[in-house]
Design a protein around this motif. Sequence first.
Motif, PDB file in Angstrom:
ATOM      1  N   ILE A 426      -3.869  12.723  11.668  1.00  0.00           N
ATOM      2  CA  ILE A 426      -4.454  11.554  11.006  1.00  0.00           C
ATOM      3  C   ILE A 426      -3.675  10.290  11.340  1.00  0.00           C
ATOM      4  O   ILE A 426      -4.255   9.252  11.692  1.00  0.00           O
ATOM      5  CB  ILE A 426      -4.495  11.780   9.482  1.00  0.00           C
ATOM      6  N   ARG A 427      -2.349  10.356  11.262  1.00  0.00           N
ATOM      7  CA  ARG A 427      -1.535   9.160  11.533  1.00  0.00           C
ATOM      8  C   ARG A 427      -1.637   8.722  12.993  1.00  0.00           C
ATOM      9  O   ARG A 427      -1.503   7.536  13.301  1.00  0.00           O
ATOM     10  CB  ARG A 427      -0.078   9.419  11.159  1.00  0.00           C
ATOM     11  N   LYS A 428      -1.875   9.669  13.884  1.00  0.00           N
ATOM     12  CA  LYS A 428      -2.011   9.320  15.300  1.00  0.00           C
ATOM     13  C   LYS A 428      -3.213   8.423  15.535  1.00  0.00           C
ATOM     14  O   LYS A 428      -3.164   7.492  16.348  1.00  0.00           O
ATOM     15  CB  LYS A 428      -2.127  10.592  16.148  1.00  0.00           C
ATOM     16  N   TRP A 429      -4.297   8.689  14.815  1.00  0.00           N
ATOM     17  CA  TRP A 429      -5.546   7.983  15.083  1.00  0.00           C
ATOM     18  C   TRP A 429      -5.891   6.913  14.054  1.00  0.00           C
ATOM     19  O   TRP A 429      -6.751   6.065  14.296  1.00  0.00           O
ATOM     20  CB  TRP A 429      -6.693   8.995  15.207  1.00  0.00           C
ATOM     21  N   ILE A 430      -5.239   6.953  12.883  1.00  0.00           N
ATOM     22  CA  ILE A 430      -5.483   5.904  11.881  1.00  0.00           C
ATOM     23  C   ILE A 430      -4.158   5.236  11.563  1.00  0.00           C
ATOM     24  O   ILE A 430      -3.399   5.680  10.686  1.00  0.00           O
ATOM     25  CB  ILE A 430      -6.124   6.490  10.600  1.00  0.00           C
ATOM     26  N   LYS A 431      -3.844   4.199  12.285  1.00  0.00           N
ATOM     27  CA  LYS A 431      -2.545   3.530  12.154  1.00  0.00           C
ATOM     28  C   LYS A 431      -2.355   2.941  10.763  1.00  0.00           C
ATOM     29  O   LYS A 431      -1.223   2.806  10.280  1.00  0.00           O
ATOM     30  CB  LYS A 431      -2.405   2.430  13.211  1.00  0.00           C
ATOM     31  N   GLU A 432      -3.457   2.589  10.083  1.00  0.00           N
ATOM     32  CA  GLU A 432      -3.371   2.000   8.746  1.00  0.00           C
ATOM     33  C   GLU A 432      -2.745   2.958   7.733  1.00  0.00           C
ATOM     34  O   GLU A 432      -2.270   2.535   6.677  1.00  0.00           O
ATOM     35  CB  GLU A 432      -4.767   1.599   8.248  1.00  0.00           C
ATOM     36  N   LEU A 433      -2.743   4.262   8.059  1.00  0.00           N
ATOM     37  CA  LEU A 433      -2.231   5.254   7.110  1.00  0.00           C
ATOM     38  C   LEU A 433      -0.836   5.756   7.469  1.00  0.00           C
ATOM     39  O   LEU A 433      -0.342   6.716   6.876  1.00  0.00           O
ATOM     40  CB  LEU A 433      -3.201   6.445   7.029  1.00  0.00           C
ATOM     41  N   HIS A 442      -4.256  12.725   2.624  1.00  0.00           N
ATOM     42  CA  HIS A 442      -5.661  13.135   2.652  1.00  0.00           C
ATOM     43  C   HIS A 442      -6.489  12.475   1.549  1.00  0.00           C
ATOM     44  O   HIS A 442      -7.715  12.576   1.559  1.00  0.00           O
ATOM     45  CB  HIS A 442      -5.763  14.657   2.545  1.00  0.00           C
ATOM     46  N   THR A 443      -5.808  11.803   0.638  1.00  0.00           N
ATOM     47  CA  THR A 443      -6.491  11.075  -0.453  1.00  0.00           C
ATOM     48  C   THR A 443      -5.806   9.734  -0.656  1.00  0.00           C
ATOM     49  O   THR A 443      -5.286   9.439  -1.745  1.00  0.00           O
ATOM     50  CB  THR A 443      -6.450  11.890  -1.763  1.00  0.00           C
ATOM     51  N   PRO A 444      -5.760   8.895   0.358  1.00  0.00           N
ATOM     52  CA  PRO A 444      -4.991   7.636   0.259  1.00  0.00           C
ATOM     53  C   PRO A 444      -5.494   6.705  -0.837  1.00  0.00           C
ATOM     54  O   PRO A 444      -4.724   5.868  -1.334  1.00  0.00           O
ATOM     55  CB  PRO A 444      -5.162   7.012   1.650  1.00  0.00           C
ATOM     56  N   HIS A 445      -6.742   6.855  -1.245  1.00  0.00           N
ATOM     57  CA  HIS A 445      -7.271   6.001  -2.311  1.00  0.00           C
ATOM     58  C   HIS A 445      -6.617   6.295  -3.672  1.00  0.00           C
ATOM     59  O   HIS A 445      -6.706   5.483  -4.587  1.00  0.00           O
ATOM     60  CB  HIS A 445      -8.791   6.155  -2.416  1.00  0.00           C
ATOM     61  N   LEU A 446      -5.933   7.459  -3.774  1.00  0.00           N
ATOM     62  CA  LEU A 446      -5.246   7.815  -5.019  1.00  0.00           C
ATOM     63  C   LEU A 446      -3.783   7.377  -5.030  1.00  0.00           C
ATOM     64  O   LEU A 446      -3.101   7.481  -6.050  1.00  0.00           O
ATOM     65  CB  LEU A 446      -5.328   9.331  -5.252  1.00  0.00           C
ATOM     66  N   TRP A 447      -3.298   6.899  -3.909  1.00  0.00           N
ATOM     67  CA  TRP A 447      -1.890   6.472  -3.789  1.00  0.00           C
ATOM     68  C   TRP A 447      -1.700   5.129  -4.501  1.00  0.00           C
ATOM     69  O   TRP A 447      -2.588   4.281  -4.517  1.00  0.00           O
ATOM     70  CB  TRP A 447      -1.551   6.352  -2.299  1.00  0.00           C
ATOM     71  N   ASP A 448      -0.527   4.946  -5.086  1.00  0.00           N
ATOM     72  CA  ASP A 448      -0.224   3.703  -5.811  1.00  0.00           C
ATOM     73  C   ASP A 448      -0.336   2.477  -4.911  1.00  0.00           C
ATOM     74  O   ASP A 448      -0.657   1.375  -5.373  1.00  0.00           O
ATOM     75  CB  ASP A 448       1.185   3.760  -6.415  1.00  0.00           C
ATOM     76  N   GLY A 449      -0.056   2.684  -3.617  1.00  0.00           N
ATOM     77  CA  GLY A 449      -0.099   1.545  -2.697  1.00  0.00           C
ATOM     78  C   GLY A 449      -1.429   1.376  -1.998  1.00  0.00           C
ATOM     79  O   GLY A 449      -1.519   0.678  -0.983  1.00  0.00           O
ATOM     80  N   ALA A 450      -2.467   1.999  -2.531  1.00  0.00           N
ATOM     81  CA  ALA A 450      -3.773   1.970  -1.871  1.00  0.00           C
ATOM     82  C   ALA A 450      -4.300   0.556  -1.677  1.00  0.00           C
ATOM     83  O   ALA A 450      -4.979   0.253  -0.687  1.00  0.00           O
ATOM     84  CB  ALA A 450      -4.772   2.802  -2.668  1.00  0.00           C
ATOM     85  N   ASN A 451      -3.981  -0.332  -2.605  1.00  0.00           N
ATOM     86  CA  ASN A 451      -4.491  -1.705  -2.513  1.00  0.00           C
ATOM     87  C   ASN A 451      -3.933  -2.464  -1.322  1.00  0.00           C
ATOM     88  O   ASN A 451      -4.501  -3.488  -0.908  1.00  0.00           O
ATOM     89  CB  ASN A 451      -4.174  -2.476  -3.798  1.00  0.00           C
ATOM     90  N   LEU A 453      -3.609  -1.097   1.637  1.00  0.00           N
ATOM     91  CA  LEU A 453      -4.126  -0.463   2.848  1.00  0.00           C
ATOM     92  C   LEU A 453      -5.409  -1.138   3.324  1.00  0.00           C
ATOM     93  O   LEU A 453      -6.281  -1.464   2.528  1.00  0.00           O
ATOM     94  CB  LEU A 453      -4.419   1.016   2.602  1.00  0.00           C
ATOM     95  N   ASN A 454      -5.498  -1.308   4.613  1.00  0.00           N
ATOM     96  CA  ASN A 454      -6.748  -1.784   5.213  1.00  0.00           C
ATOM     97  C   ASN A 454      -7.557  -0.558   5.630  1.00  0.00           C
ATOM     98  O   ASN A 454      -7.779  -0.292   6.815  1.00  0.00           O
ATOM     99  CB  ASN A 454      -6.446  -2.677   6.422  1.00  0.00           C
ATOM    100  N   TYR A 455      -7.944   0.194   4.621  1.00  0.00           N
ATOM    101  CA  TYR A 455      -8.637   1.466   4.864  1.00  0.00           C
ATOM    102  C   TYR A 455      -9.684   1.662   3.771  1.00  0.00           C
ATOM    103  O   TYR A 455      -9.398   1.411   2.585  1.00  0.00           O
ATOM    104  CB  TYR A 455      -7.642   2.633   4.868  1.00  0.00           C
ATOM    105  N   PRO A 456     -10.899   2.063   4.120  1.00  0.00           N
ATOM    106  CA  PRO A 456     -11.976   2.148   3.123  1.00  0.00           C
ATOM    107  C   PRO A 456     -11.775   3.260   2.096  1.00  0.00           C
ATOM    108  O   PRO A 456     -11.133   4.273   2.373  1.00  0.00           O
ATOM    109  CB  PRO A 456     -13.223   2.416   3.973  1.00  0.00           C
ATOM    110  N   LYS A 457     -12.342   3.059   0.932  1.00  0.00           N
ATOM    111  CA  LYS A 457     -12.399   4.122  -0.067  1.00  0.00           C
ATOM    112  C   LYS A 457     -13.499   5.104   0.328  1.00  0.00           C
ATOM    113  O   LYS A 457     -14.382   4.760   1.117  1.00  0.00           O
ATOM    114  CB  LYS A 457     -12.674   3.527  -1.453  1.00  0.00           C
TER     115      LYS A 457
END
Length: 488
Positions: A426-433, A442-451, A453-457
Amino acid sequence: MNKDGLQLIWFRSDLRITDNTALIHACHSGRPVIALYIATPKQWYEHTVAPIQIDLIQRRLLVLQQQLHTLNIPLLICEVDDYTSIPELMKNLVNQHHISHVFCNKQDEWNEKQRDHSVNQALVEKQVKVSIFDDSCAIAPGRVKTKQGGTFKVFTPFRREWLNVYHSLLPEAQPAPQAVVLHPITSELLAQSATSVSFSYPEKDSAFWPVEEDDIRRQLQAFCLEKVHLYNEHRDIPAIDGTSCLSPYLAIGALSVRQCISILRSEFPHCLESSEQGAFIWLNELIWREFYRHLTESYGKLSRNQPFHAWTTKIRWRSADDELKCWQQGETGFPIVDAAMKQLLATGWMHNRLRMIVASFLTKDLLIDWREGEKWFMSQLIDGDFASNNGGWQWAASTGTDAQPYFRVFNPTLQGQRFDPNGDFIRKWIKELKDVPNKYIHTPHLWDGANTLNYPKPIVDHKQARLLAIETFKQAKIFNQENMLAAK
């Protein structure tokens, strides 16, 4: 018929001189031989062939031309719009070069069968003989039959009988033929060999994939020597380079399945029996390829945009262009899905486990028609192969024979956790994560720092989507059964 005429070998998806059945027969005729490849850009558009695959073909044709040159065979490269233009082209070539016999290898898809029928009719009128050979499978379609003489619809009994037939035939890869005699026409054509190949089609660079014969052979041998023994453990982990990556060469015919099995058996003589070994597991994947080709040959509807199971035509697929685009671009908010789709966009290739995950997501989580996914894959894949692609999509969508039952729906998050536990792929292909902790990869929308991230919910709630998919398929089946009862 001019018995002293030249022989023509017509290359299609068999771009090799080693273990090429039609080429071997053409050369054994004892007559001078001309080779031909016909590009059909309009047909490619209709079949949504990926530009990166066409680039691979263009590069491979130059290699094939050089190899044929050593056999005293010139390669003509022609371009017409589509298949309907080919009969007239063939008649002109027959007249121009005094050809008496055309050799080619069979293609099992519906349009290709109609093309060959039209060409055969046109050449019969010219008193030209046409010989078509089974070549794309180790065991030709029609040789692996049920006890009733029918086509197997379930893979496991197909594999059992395929192995029985293989043991009885033991087909081996054939060496390249010897050079043929020259003729004034072939000598003149050899002197006019092309120095580049470029078709009227969009371009995407395929340079990452070597096309030289020695490179492809080394890749096959290295896989069999160094990786196949761990294939069972590594094949589902996308972050590990554990697969053969030979599918692009099988798709365009730069490599034959017989070559693959021959080298595999030379390194693992008991691979046909040792079902727990990595060698057998890889062989099993090659047999799946055979299975889908046998089905394509037997069921013309598969290459006419129809599902295998008629009741699945009653499924009420969702029309959701925005969500389809999110899936295509890798912006669904499900990291394993998005990483896989971004890999496809960037490289023209996708790991097989990921193909199953993203196909399940499109057809079950988004409830979008599998044909949209099939078409998108063909438009992007360097290893686009109709039978395997169609078979894989119908398996995932539960519309095909021996498919995933419709009530079994992949959970994309759990699939990611299982096959990419630390998020390396995942990190190889999605640099935002890249900075997201493993716990939330696998659930970045649940991370405290989700706001930050330039990554969709997530664009869908998997639990609700699963229930909707199951109910939709169930209702389609009930509706079909009621219609059948009413018809009686």
